[in-house]
Scaffold this motif. Structure first.
Motif, PDB file in Angstrom:
ATOM      1  N   ALA B  28       0.848  -1.190   0.000  1.00 45.63           N
ATOM      2  CA  ALA B  28       0.000   0.000   0.000  1.00 45.63           C
ATOM      3  C   ALA B  28       0.880   1.235   0.000  1.00 45.63           C
ATOM      4  CB  ALA B  28      -0.892   0.003   1.239  1.00 45.63           C
ATOM      5  N   GLY B  32       3.435   8.303   0.663  1.00 42.98           N
ATOM      6  CA  GLY B  32       4.692   7.972  -0.011  1.00 42.98           C
ATOM      7  C   GLY B  32       5.922   8.602   0.621  1.00 42.98           C
ATOM      8  N   SER B  34       7.491   7.895   3.358  1.00 47.60           N
ATOM      9  CA  SER B  34       8.451   6.907   3.859  1.00 47.60           C
ATOM     10  C   SER B  34       8.681   5.822   2.819  1.00 47.60           C
ATOM     11  CB  SER B  34       7.933   6.271   5.159  1.00 47.60           C
ATOM     12  OG  SER B  34       7.863   7.257   6.161  1.00 47.60           O
ATOM     13  N   LEU B  35       7.594   5.414   2.170  1.00 48.20           N
ATOM     14  CA  LEU B  35       7.718   4.358   1.177  1.00 48.20           C
ATOM     15  C   LEU B  35       8.519   4.822  -0.036  1.00 48.20           C
ATOM     16  CD1 LEU B  35       7.000   1.478   0.474  1.00 48.20           C
ATOM     17  CD2 LEU B  35       4.822   2.278  -0.462  1.00 48.20           C
ATOM     18  N   THR B 109       0.736  10.971   5.859  1.00 48.70           N
ATOM     19  CA  THR B 109      -0.545  10.740   6.531  1.00 48.70           C
ATOM     20  C   THR B 109      -0.344  10.142   7.916  1.00 48.70           C
ATOM     21  OG1 THR B 109      -0.781   8.479   5.704  1.00 48.70           O
ATOM     22  CG2 THR B 109      -1.615  10.255   4.282  1.00 48.70           C
ATOM     23  N   ASP B 122       6.516  10.903  15.333  1.00 47.32           N
ATOM     24  CA  ASP B 122       5.783  11.707  16.326  1.00 47.32           C
ATOM     25  C   ASP B 122       4.449  11.077  16.726  1.00 47.32           C
ATOM     26  OD1 ASP B 122       7.533  13.735  14.704  1.00 47.32           O
ATOM     27  OD2 ASP B 122       7.029  14.742  16.596  1.00 47.32           O
TER      28      ASP B 122
HETATM   29  C1  LIG Z   1      12.281  14.484   5.060  1.00 47.87           C
HETATM   30  C2  LIG Z   1      11.318  13.765   5.947  1.00 47.87           C
HETATM   31  C3  LIG Z   1      11.253  14.107   7.273  1.00 47.87           C
HETATM   32  C4  LIG Z   1      10.371  13.458   8.110  1.00 47.87           C
HETATM   33  N1  LIG Z   1      10.327  13.840   9.418  1.00 47.87           N
HETATM   34  C5  LIG Z   1       9.437  13.240  10.234  1.00 47.87           C
HETATM   35  C6  LIG Z   1       9.321  13.619  11.606  1.00 47.87           C
HETATM   36  O1  LIG Z   1       9.985  14.538  12.097  1.00 47.87           O
HETATM   37  N2  LIG Z   1       8.447  12.960  12.383  1.00 47.87           N
HETATM   38  C7  LIG Z   1       7.664  11.975  11.879  1.00 47.87           C
HETATM   39  O2  LIG Z   1       6.889  11.421  12.623  1.00 47.87           O
HETATM   40  N3  LIG Z   1       7.745  11.598  10.592  1.00 47.87           N
HETATM   41  C8  LIG Z   1       8.587  12.203   9.759  1.00 47.87           C
HETATM   42  N4  LIG Z   1       8.651  11.813   8.442  1.00 47.87           N
HETATM   43  C9  LIG Z   1       7.800  10.695   7.960  1.00 47.87           C
HETATM   44  C10 LIG Z   1       6.449  11.210   7.520  1.00 47.87           C
HETATM   45  O3  LIG Z   1       5.732  11.609   8.641  1.00 47.87           O
HETATM   46  C11 LIG Z   1       5.666  10.160   6.736  1.00 47.87           C
HETATM   47  O4  LIG Z   1       4.566  10.819   6.296  1.00 47.87           O
HETATM   48  C12 LIG Z   1       5.192   8.937   7.459  1.00 47.87           C
HETATM   49  O5  LIG Z   1       6.255   8.252   8.049  1.00 47.87           O
HETATM   50  C13 LIG Z   1       4.559   7.948   6.504  1.00 47.87           C
HETATM   51  O6  LIG Z   1       3.323   8.397   6.027  1.00 47.87           O
HETATM   52  P1  LIG Z   1       2.932   8.288   4.517  1.00 47.87           P
HETATM   53  O7  LIG Z   1       1.504   8.615   4.428  1.00 47.87           O
HETATM   54  O8  LIG Z   1       3.842   9.050   3.692  1.00 47.87           O
HETATM   55  O9  LIG Z   1       3.090   6.685   4.264  1.00 47.87           O
HETATM   56  P2  LIG Z   1       3.756   5.885   3.075  1.00 47.87           P
HETATM   57  O10 LIG Z   1       5.172   6.281   2.948  1.00 47.87           O
HETATM   58  O11 LIG Z   1       2.946   5.954   1.879  1.00 47.87           O
HETATM   59  O12 LIG Z   1       3.683   4.439   3.672  1.00 47.87           O
HETATM   60  C14 LIG Z   1       4.444   4.040   4.776  1.00 47.87           C
HETATM   61  C15 LIG Z   1       4.180   2.566   5.092  1.00 47.87           C
HETATM   62  O13 LIG Z   1       2.882   2.405   5.632  1.00 47.87           O
HETATM   63  C16 LIG Z   1       2.075   1.547   4.828  1.00 47.87           C
HETATM   64  N5  LIG Z   1       0.734   2.146   4.829  1.00 47.87           N
HETATM   65  C17 LIG Z   1       0.443   3.436   4.584  1.00 47.87           C
HETATM   66  N6  LIG Z   1      -0.874   3.657   4.800  1.00 47.87           N
HETATM   67  C18 LIG Z   1      -1.405   2.488   5.200  1.00 47.87           C
HETATM   68  C19 LIG Z   1      -2.722   2.096   5.584  1.00 47.87           C
HETATM   69  N7  LIG Z   1      -3.734   2.958   5.632  1.00 47.87           N
HETATM   70  N8  LIG Z   1      -2.907   0.813   5.953  1.00 47.87           N
HETATM   71  C20 LIG Z   1      -1.884  -0.070   5.931  1.00 47.87           C
HETATM   72  N9  LIG Z   1      -0.640   0.243   5.578  1.00 47.87           N
HETATM   73  C21 LIG Z   1      -0.385   1.513   5.212  1.00 47.87           C
HETATM   74  C22 LIG Z   1       2.769   1.504   3.489  1.00 47.87           C
HETATM   75  O14 LIG Z   1       2.540   0.299   2.841  1.00 47.87           O
HETATM   76  C23 LIG Z   1       4.232   1.668   3.893  1.00 47.87           C
HETATM   77  O15 LIG Z   1       4.734   0.435   4.291  1.00 47.87           O
HETATM   78  C24 LIG Z   1       9.528  12.441   7.593  1.00 47.87           C
HETATM   79  C25 LIG Z   1       9.598  12.102   6.243  1.00 47.87           C
HETATM   80  C26 LIG Z   1      10.471  12.750   5.415  1.00 47.87           C
HETATM   81  C27 LIG Z   1      10.518  12.380   3.964  1.00 47.87           C
END
Ligand SMILES: Cc1cc2nc3c(=O)[nH]c(=O)nc-3n(C[C@H](O)[C@H](O)[C@H](O)COP(=O)(O)OP(=O)(O)OC[C@H]3O[C@@H](n4cnc5c(N)ncnc54)[C@H](O)[C@@H]3O)c2cc1C
Lengths: 780, 250
Positions: B28, B32, B34-35, B109, B122
């Motif tokens: 999923a 994006g 982290s993925l 998200t 966080d």
């Molecule tokens: C430069 C940078 C700095 C950051 N700094 C911080 C920070 O200070 N603090 C912090 O907390 N985070 C930080 N993050 C991470 C950020 O908060 C991401 O948004 C979060 O880790 C992942 O959310 P996403 O929606 O992008 O998930 P994705 O990257 O799309 O997915 C992450 C994982 O979760 C799975 N997944 C996603 N949604 C679901 C769902 N609904 N059900 C089941 N599985 C799912 C995916 O398959 C994947 O394995 C940072 C990221 C970056 C790029």
């Protein structure tokens, strides 16, 4: 006819940068924006281990035609960069490793495919057998007698060791104060926002290898590349397009350039390589790693008597072209004394070969480490003497009346008032008021004050570089001033501008002489096909050297314009003045545009004695004395240090900089601010640690921490303008100073804050963990 | 680096997504943030990517007298801007404002953050202190226990997080969250969150290499924290305890 006449947009004015319009609108043309039809991308197979014998490389079945190894590069020569300094040991860097790899990230094979992603797919399938060897991952351990050797036939791992012993040894016995420190700086990655990259193709019409490369020194790359590929130099053209930051990272002939150049000739279609962040972090942490053992001897009143130093520089695996592996350490020995006057000096240095990426000179080169070392010692003396740090500095600085001054290592300080510069930042900080606040802060959050004063030698010329004996010795810098038939001006220079604002400042120089509006000028740079030879952009040399050359070319052009103008005005050349875009005579004036139109399009109106060279002049320039300009600066800052969490806050930061005559004060400020940001990185954030196996600790910018906007405090910048006695306008190089001062000033401030609890951090960067470690040790 | 080749399977709705994700080699994608980097580093190489943010059921928020329920695809930015219901005093908005920087918050998200289970994230630590519940396509699981290790959760292949339910603490609650990081918006090297209500007290300590450590009731004190942090080296422990001391009630 006479010199500088026009100055609306000329030298001294804060003219907005010409180049910013395209940069701010995202319309620059950077290397990755270039992709000619038929281009194939490269992906390199890189060593995952730091030191190993490569016993076999197997190309994946079906892909033999698009994978290349050292064995395929017939006729390609390795990169060698010797130094003429006595005792230098030579290394030779194969552009693709053959039989042995010496650092993580070293290229072992290269794959060619329609896209980078597909090239990476193939690279994954290439099998390489590594027989691991013990790695040298620490420069001190690397000098042990039984340390593994990096290069065959070497008696030890030092590319070079040097020793100076100046002055009467016995003066040390007069010292009431003797202080010792062991200091270390971290290996850093320069992290320009744009990495390296190239696009290369063989031009069949001109029989020329045309390479776009994100480089700071296109002409030097051409010379080195031609040598490695066995081509005459006219068969190579290097073009640096917009370059997104260099800092020294792009002041090198790259193995990738040689490999790609060879492949472009061999395969007959364009080849592209765009370095990604992972490649640049894992294989490109290549600067600043020093270790110092220091002893300072002083009188009870803080006057310095002597300084002893043993300095190691971690030079990495190979000597790079053109700067070699030992520029940094040799610099350490010669510049450590800084702007201080004392009697005796000993310094031994070792440039140690280790299993890490080869060292490159980074903005400020050795100076960031050297100023940190020297200024730490001055603070240590102040603490022993019970004096304010600025007081001790004032007692030791070269006084203005001694200028020009040859210091203990024979550095020629051209001009300046160092004590005044220091006093200005001391006043800006308001030291007495700060000390009062500091005395109140006795809780877990402590306050500290730190300062640094240092010089920046810039635009070093022949007399300095001939001594190093490296492949590149700068001589005359040339510029071409070419008038168009409608009175516009093209300035062609062999340097490269990548953030320095030279498209503006060089135009300002020309404007000062001819008065042509800078909107009617084009500064053409970074292209060996259309610019005069130059060693390129490094060592804060461009404003002095290219600025001087543009002035010389424009002055000669002005003479030719004057002669035609005088003829059109029917008066004597002696009676006309060129400036403000026109030729003025006793009874009237004629525009430069008319002069140009006459020369190119109405030759029937030309005078008999017209110069057949026309309105197109190439001229060379060297300052009256080429041992370098000496700009200098004082930095002072205050910090708070939380002794529980290790958090450091920069509370105030004041700078006084003397860059001589500032061609564009706004751009000079920008250079200071950008440099300070990088210096803060050196002081507090940036470190690429390598483990015992030579593995780098970071592969992304989440792990390699660089400061951003939120980490840079408001900087209060003050200027002095002591003209250089030797340069065209009195200008001095100031591109690096900003990066030199912060490690020293910030480390001194942090240690001032920790002094009350008996703690001290003697290593950069000063991280939270290092603060807490020091505090815990002091409490134990 | 460039991601290895993958195919995209865009789901119609949540059950379609669950079906698409049921097989091997599927992943999923929410924001994006982290993925995306993991794909580019080829640290993960699924054959199929199933984007979730187009699914309406994963958006939106609901508020009752005792809880706020946020769709899994709610972005950090929506929370930071106050475009969703929040606890008293803007607790959630302030957490969201401290995550990364705006560009990341626009896409990242709350659901993705919990599923990614970065020990220093966080939401993971703060929502553990707030006693949140993860609502998936098949079950409701308390966040405490949802994360089983660094980057590991209880989720099984094909299971999707639909929403997060955050109980509303009784009025007049004590809430403090503190993270220590080198730069604002960076992943923290120490973090702690503390919620105290008339019902009791909860302390979550994050960035410790696995799921957050949760202390409740009488165990909530500096000494209690020190006891559970024994596995850290002394310097890291000292810094963690500083974060803890900054969130405990006076
Ligand atoms: C430069 C940078 C700095 C950051 N700094 C911080 C920070 O200070 N603090 C912090 O907390 N985070 C930080 N993050 C991470 C950020 O908060 C991401 O948004 C979060 O880790 C992942 O959310 P996403 O929606 O992008 O998930 P994705 O990257 O799309 O997915 C992450 C994982 O979760 C799975 N997944 C996603 N949604 C679901 C769902 N609904 N059900 C089941 N599985 C799912 C995916 O398959 C994947 O394995 C940072 C990221 C970056 C790029």
């Amino acid at each position: 006819m006479d010199g500088v006449q026009s100055n609306g947009e000329g030298v001294g004015r804060s003219v907005p940068r010409k180049e910013d319009d395209r940069y701010l609108r995202g319309r620059g043309l950077f290397i990755a924006d270039i992709r000619p039809q038929g281009t194939q991308d490269l992906a390199f197979v890189r060593a995952p281990v730091a030191h190993a014998r490569v016993t076999a490389i197997r190309k994946p079945a079906g892909f033999e035609h698009c994978v290349f190894t050292a064995a395929d590069l017939m006729g390609v020569l390795p990169i060698t960069a010797v130094s003429g300094l006595p005792g230098f040991k030579q290394s030779s860097q194969l552009v693709l490793a053959n039989g042995r790899v010496r650092h993580v990230g070293e290229a072992v094979a290269v794959c060619v495919a329609d896209t980078r992603a597909e090239a990476e797919d193939i690279a994954e399938l290439v099998e390489v057998d590594y027989e691991e060897m013990p790695a040298v991952s620490d420069m001190l351990a690397g000098m042990a007698v039984d340390a593994p050797r990096l290069h065959e036939g070497w008696t030890d791992n030092a590319f070079l060791s040097t020793r100076v012993d100046i002055g009467e040894a016995s003066v040390r016995t007069n010292a009431a104060i003797v202080v010792r420190r062991t200091l270390r700086t971290a290996r850093q990655h320069m992290a320009p926002i744009e990495g390296r990259g190239l696009v290369v193709q063989w031009d069949r019409r001109l029989e020329q290898l045309v390479m776009h490369s994100s480089t700071q020194m296109p002409h030097i790359v051409r010379t080195g590349l031609a040598e490695c590929l066995g081509l005459p130099q006219e068969a190579v053209r290097i073009i640096a397009p917009d370059v997104g930051g260099g800092f020294g990272y792009k002041g090198i002939l790259l193995p990738e350039e040689v490999v790609a150049g060879h492949l472009a000739m061999r395969l007959g279609h364009p080849i592209r390589w765009i370095e990604d962040r992972r490649e640049s972090l894992t294989g490109g942490a290549n600067c600043r790693e020093h270790h110092y053992e220091l002893t300072a001897y002083a009188h009870a009143d803080g006057r310095l008597i002597a300084l002893d130093c043993e300095a190691h520089v971690d030079a990495g695996a190979y000597s790079i072209y053109p700067f070699s592996a030992c520029l940094e350490a040799a610099q350490v020995a010669s510049i450590l004394p800084g702007p201080y006057d004392f009697e005796a000096y000993r310094c031994s240095t070792w440039s140690v070969a280790t299993n890490k990426p080869p060292i490159l000179p980074y903005r400020g080169v050795a100076r960031a480490g050297v100023a940190y070392a020297m200024e730490t010692m001055i603070d240590a003396i102040a603490r022993e003497a019970g004096l304010e740090p600025h007081e001790v500095r004032l007692r030791n600085l070269i006084p203005p009346e001694a200028m020009p001054f040859d210091n203990i290592t024979n550095k020629h300080f051209d001009s300046g008032d160092y004590p005044q510069c220091l006093r200005r930042v001391v006043d800006a900080i308001d030291v007495p008021a700060f000390r009062a606040r500091q005395r109140q802060a006795t809780g877990p959050v402590r306050l500290g004050l730190g300062m640094a004063i240092f010089c920046e030698q810039a635009a070093h010329g022949t007399s300095v570089y001939a001594g190093w004996g490296i492949p590149m010795v700068p001589g005359f810098e040339q510029a071409q001033a070419r008038m168009s038939p409608d009175g516009g001006l093209e300035l062609r220079v062999g340097i490269q501008s990548h953030g320095q604002g030279l498209e503006t400042t060089l135009a300002q120089v020309a404007h000062s002489i001819l008065g042509v509006p800078i909107a009617r000028m084009r500064v053409v740079h970074g292209d060996t096909g259309v610019t005069p030879y130059s060693t390129g952009t490094w060592g804060s040399r461009c404003m002095v050297m290219a600025g001087g050359a543009v002035a010389e070319a424009c002055t000669q052009l002005a003479h030719r314009i004057a002669r035609i103008g005088a003829h059109l005005l029917q008066c004597s050349v002696a009676d006309v003045v060129v400036g403000d875009g026109e030729v003025r005579g006793p009874t009237g004036s004629v525009s430069i545009e008319t002069v140009a139109r006459t020369f190119y399009l109405r030759p029937q109106d030309l005078p008999e004695d017209v110069d057949g060279g026309g309105l197109d002049v190439t001229a060379g320039y060297k300052p009256e004395r080429d041992s370098g300009t000496f700009s200098y600066a004082a930095h002072a800052c205050t910090v708070s240090v939380d002794t529980r969490s290790g958090e450091i806050k920069l509370l105030d930061y004041a700078i006084c900089e003397d860059g001589g005559v500032l061609v564009n004060p706004m751009i000079a400020d920008g250079q200071v601010i950008g440099g300070v940001a990088q210096g803060i990185g050196t002081a507090l954030y940036e470190e690429m640690a390598f483990d015992a196996f030579g593995q780098p600790s970071a592969a992304t910018l989440a792990d390699y921490s660089i400061p951003g906007a939120t980490e840079i405090p408001v900087l209060r910048i003050d200027h002095m303008e002591t003209p250089s006695p030797y340069t065209r306008f009195g200008q001095k190089g100031i591109g690096e100073g900003g990066a030199i001062g912060p490690p020293a000033a910030i480390a001194n401030a942090v240690n001032d804050a920790l002094a009350g609890i008996g703690a001290r951090v003697d290593r950069l960067p000063i991280t939270a963990a290092r603060i807490v470690t020091a505090v815990m040790a002091a409490r134990a | 680096m460039k991601a290895a080749a993958f195919d995209l399977a865009v789901p119609e709705d949540i059950s379609d997504a669950a079906t698409l994700l049921a097989g091997e080699d599927r992943r999923a994608m929410a924001g994006g943030q982290s993925l995306g980097p993991m794909l580019n580093l080829r640290a993960t190489r699924p054959a199929w990517i199933v984007p979730l943010t187009g699914i309406a059921a994963l958006h939106g928020a609901e508020q009752t007298s005792d809880a706020i329920t946020l769709g899994a695809a709610t972005t950090h930015a929506a929370l930071a801007d106050g475009r969703t219901p929040d606890l008293e005093g803007g607790v959630l908005a302030r957490i969201a404002q401290g995550i990364a920087y705006r560009a990341v918050r626009n896409r990242g998200t709350i659901g993705g953050s919990l599923c990614h289970a970065d020990p220093a994230a966080d939401w993971l630590t703060t929502l553990t202190a707030l006693d949140a519940v993860v609502l998936t396509t098949t079950r409701a699981v308390p966040l405490e226990g949802f994360v089983t290790g660094a980057y590991r959760t209880l989720l099984v292949q094909g299971e999707i997080v639909r929403a997060i339910r955050i109980p509303k603490p009784a009025t007049g609650f004590h809430w403090r969250y503190h993270k220590l990081c080198r730069k604002p918006g960076e992943f923290a090297h120490a973090m702690a969150a503390c919620l105290a209500t008339t019902d009791g007290i909860r302390l979550a300590i994050g960035a410790v290499g696995g799921p957050p450590l949760l202390l409740t009731g009488d165990h909530v004190s500096l000494a209690g924290a020190e006891a559970v942090l024994g596995f850290l080296d002394p310097v890291d422990r000292c810094i963690q305890l500083e974060a803890v001391s900054r969130v405990l009630p006076a």
